[in-house]
Design a protein around this motif. Sequence first.
Motif, PDB file in Angstrom:
ATOM      1  N   LEU A   1      25.329 -22.164  -5.606  1.00 22.32           N
ATOM      2  CA  LEU A   1      25.364 -20.310  -5.301  1.00 22.32           C
ATOM      3  C   LEU A   1      26.603 -20.115  -5.517  1.00 22.32           C
ATOM      4  O   LEU A   1      26.826 -18.640  -6.001  1.00 22.32           O
ATOM      5  N   CYS A   2      27.672 -20.218  -4.505  1.00 23.43           N
ATOM      6  CA  CYS A   2      29.325 -20.745  -5.544  1.00 23.43           C
ATOM      7  C   CYS A   2      29.549 -19.847  -7.039  1.00 23.43           C
ATOM      8  O   CYS A   2      30.188 -18.977  -7.645  1.00 23.43           O
ATOM      9  N   GLU A   3      28.846 -21.016  -7.925  1.00 23.90           N
ATOM     10  CA  GLU A   3      28.956 -20.949  -9.567  1.00 23.90           C
ATOM     11  C   GLU A   3      28.205 -19.645  -9.458  1.00 23.90           C
ATOM     12  O   GLU A   3      28.928 -18.530 -10.500  1.00 23.90           O
ATOM     13  N   GLN A   4      27.522 -19.259  -8.977  1.00 24.40           N
ATOM     14  CA  GLN A   4      26.682 -17.633  -8.984  1.00 24.40           C
ATOM     15  C   GLN A   4      27.406 -16.061  -9.028  1.00 24.40           C
ATOM     16  O   GLN A   4      27.391 -15.828  -9.319  1.00 24.40           O
ATOM     17  N   ILE A   5      28.078 -16.946  -7.898  1.00 24.65           N
ATOM     18  CA  ILE A   5      28.925 -15.720  -6.868  1.00 24.65           C
ATOM     19  C   ILE A   5      29.637 -15.789  -7.588  1.00 24.65           C
ATOM     20  O   ILE A   5      30.381 -14.114  -8.201  1.00 24.65           O
ATOM     21  N   VAL A   6      30.848 -16.590  -7.547  1.00 19.99           N
ATOM     22  CA  VAL A   6      32.239 -16.450  -7.920  1.00 19.99           C
ATOM     23  C   VAL A   6      32.059 -16.959  -9.893  1.00 19.99           C
ATOM     24  O   VAL A   6      33.403 -16.357 -10.465  1.00 19.99           O
ATOM     25  N   GLY A   7      31.296 -17.944  -9.925  1.00 14.27           N
ATOM     26  CA  GLY A   7      31.513 -18.185 -11.384  1.00 14.27           C
ATOM     27  C   GLY A   7      32.176 -19.386 -11.602  1.00 14.27           C
ATOM     28  O   GLY A   7      32.308 -20.458 -12.369  1.00 14.27           O
ATOM     29  N   SER A   8      32.564 -20.190  -9.940  1.00 16.22           N
ATOM     30  CA  SER A   8      33.610 -21.443  -9.614  1.00 16.22           C
ATOM     31  C   SER A   8      33.031 -21.447  -8.424  1.00 16.22           C
ATOM     32  O   SER A   8      32.920 -21.071  -7.692  1.00 16.22           O
ATOM     33  N   ALA A   9      32.800 -23.409  -8.153  1.00 21.85           N
ATOM     34  CA  ALA A   9      32.901 -24.163  -7.046  1.00 21.85           C
ATOM     35  C   ALA A   9      33.658 -24.789  -6.728  1.00 21.85           C
ATOM     36  O   ALA A   9      33.205 -25.671  -5.581  1.00 21.85           O
ATOM     37  N   GLU A  10      34.838 -24.378  -7.269  1.00 24.47           N
ATOM     38  CA  GLU A  10      35.963 -25.645  -7.818  1.00 24.47           C
ATOM     39  C   GLU A  10      36.890 -25.754  -6.264  1.00 24.47           C
ATOM     40  O   GLU A  10      36.567 -26.485  -5.248  1.00 24.47           O
ATOM     41  N   ALA A  11      36.832 -24.911  -5.795  1.00 21.05           N
ATOM     42  CA  ALA A  11      37.658 -24.041  -4.386  1.00 21.05           C
ATOM     43  C   ALA A  11      36.822 -24.837  -3.054  1.00 21.05           C
ATOM     44  O   ALA A  11      37.313 -25.315  -2.193  1.00 21.05           O
ATOM     45  N   VAL A  12      35.167 -24.235  -3.316  1.00 21.98           N
ATOM     46  CA  VAL A  12      34.717 -24.650  -1.794  1.00 21.98           C
ATOM     47  C   VAL A  12      34.725 -26.663  -1.764  1.00 21.98           C
ATOM     48  O   VAL A  12      34.719 -27.084  -0.876  1.00 21.98           O
ATOM     49  N   ASP A  13      34.187 -26.900  -3.333  1.00 20.77           N
ATOM     50  CA  ASP A  13      34.487 -28.202  -3.348  1.00 20.77           C
ATOM     51  C   ASP A  13      35.394 -29.383  -2.914  1.00 20.77           C
ATOM     52  O   ASP A  13      34.872 -30.040  -2.715  1.00 20.77           O
ATOM     53  N   GLU A  14      36.881 -29.049  -3.205  1.00 19.49           N
ATOM     54  CA  GLU A  14      37.644 -29.254  -2.997  1.00 19.49           C
ATOM     55  C   GLU A  14      37.707 -28.909  -1.688  1.00 19.49           C
ATOM     56  O   GLU A  14      38.445 -30.240  -1.165  1.00 19.49           O
ATOM     57  N   LEU A  15      37.850 -28.138  -0.870  1.00 19.15           N
ATOM     58  CA  LEU A  15      37.496 -27.814   0.101  1.00 19.15           C
ATOM     59  C   LEU A  15      36.774 -28.957   1.764  1.00 19.15           C
ATOM     60  O   LEU A  15      36.902 -29.581   2.448  1.00 19.15           O
ATOM     61  N   ARG A  16      35.522 -29.461   0.205  1.00 15.14           N
ATOM     62  CA  ARG A  16      34.587 -30.175   1.722  1.00 15.14           C
ATOM     63  C   ARG A  16      35.496 -31.563   1.195  1.00 15.14           C
ATOM     64  O   ARG A  16      35.577 -32.557   2.367  1.00 15.14           O
ATOM     65  N   GLU A  17      35.758 -31.705  -0.498  1.00 14.94           N
ATOM     66  CA  GLU A  17      36.358 -33.657  -0.218  1.00 14.94           C
ATOM     67  C   GLU A  17      37.299 -33.298   0.814  1.00 14.94           C
ATOM     68  O   GLU A  17      37.821 -34.435   1.147  1.00 14.94           O
ATOM     69  N   HIS A  18      37.981 -31.959   0.530  1.00 18.71           N
ATOM     70  CA  HIS A  18      39.306 -32.259   2.037  1.00 18.71           C
ATOM     71  C   HIS A  18      39.045 -32.766   3.363  1.00 18.71           C
ATOM     72  O   HIS A  18      39.588 -34.028   4.253  1.00 18.71           O
ATOM     73  N   ALA A  19      37.881 -32.283   3.712  1.00 13.32           N
ATOM     74  CA  ALA A  19      37.112 -32.117   4.564  1.00 13.32           C
ATOM     75  C   ALA A  19      37.118 -33.877   5.184  1.00 13.32           C
ATOM     76  O   ALA A  19      36.554 -34.199   6.765  1.00 13.32           O
ATOM     77  N   LEU A  20      36.317 -33.752   3.534  1.00 11.56           N
ATOM     78  CA  LEU A  20      35.575 -35.768   4.827  1.00 11.56           C
ATOM     79  C   LEU A  20      36.946 -36.421   4.284  1.00 11.56           C
ATOM     80  O   LEU A  20      36.188 -37.804   5.210  1.00 11.56           O
ATOM     81  N   ARG A  21      37.714 -36.003   3.697  1.00 12.91           N
ATOM     82  CA  ARG A  21      38.882 -37.093   4.070  1.00 12.91           C
ATOM     83  C   ARG A  21      39.368 -37.221   5.509  1.00 12.91           C
ATOM     84  O   ARG A  21      40.119 -37.892   5.608  1.00 12.91           O
ATOM     85  N   HIS A  22      39.595 -36.339   6.277  1.00 12.96           N
ATOM     86  CA  HIS A  22      40.315 -36.045   7.420  1.00 12.96           C
ATOM     87  C   HIS A  22      39.443 -36.002   9.014  1.00 12.96           C
ATOM     88  O   HIS A  22      37.877 -36.014   9.277  1.00 12.96           O
TER      89      HIS A  22
END
Length: 182
Positions: free
Chosen positions: A161-182
């Motif tokens: 959905l983020c890819e389609q809406i914004v053209g990139s999901a990278e920022a949300v994917d990075e937030l998720r990975e950061h949340a998983l590490r902490h």
Amino acid sequence: MSYFAAALVRGPSGWSASDLALTGAADTEDIADRLRDVDHDADLSLLFVESDDSYLVIMRLDEGEDPRVFGSDSIFAEESRLGALLLSDIEMPAIEIHSEIESVTEGVEEGSASTAHAPDEPEIDPIGDPDLLADLGISSHDLLVLCGREGVHPSDVTHELCEQIVGSAEAVDELREHALRH
């Protein structure tokens, strides 16, 4: 239940993403207020809440309007306090995903030009407003089919959905990975 919540907001300078803490939220309006607080100047705010690789809830806030909510499966409201908070104000279920899947299946069976594989009957019961992303290029049909695909996790849906809406999901994917590490 563990969860990840990402706010995707469109303000004067474009789209931005941030994680959003929902711990201690009292009700849907409290969650909506937290989303509004991400960027008071945003004309559109989206909240993606993923829980236990099983459930996805999307909340949408437009300037001055009440929140619109879609949940990938109504059972989330029964299995989790957070699910109950997010989905408690929804009175009507979403369009039956079974009828959406049926329309795809009929097209394949009728020998349409589509080479798509007819999907299996999903085991989810979507709830809420499946049209909440329609003006952003994601029809209710597309949202329901994406949520109903076998083997697709909420993080996969959010990414798509983020890819389609914004053209990139990278920022949300990075937030998720950061949340998983902490």
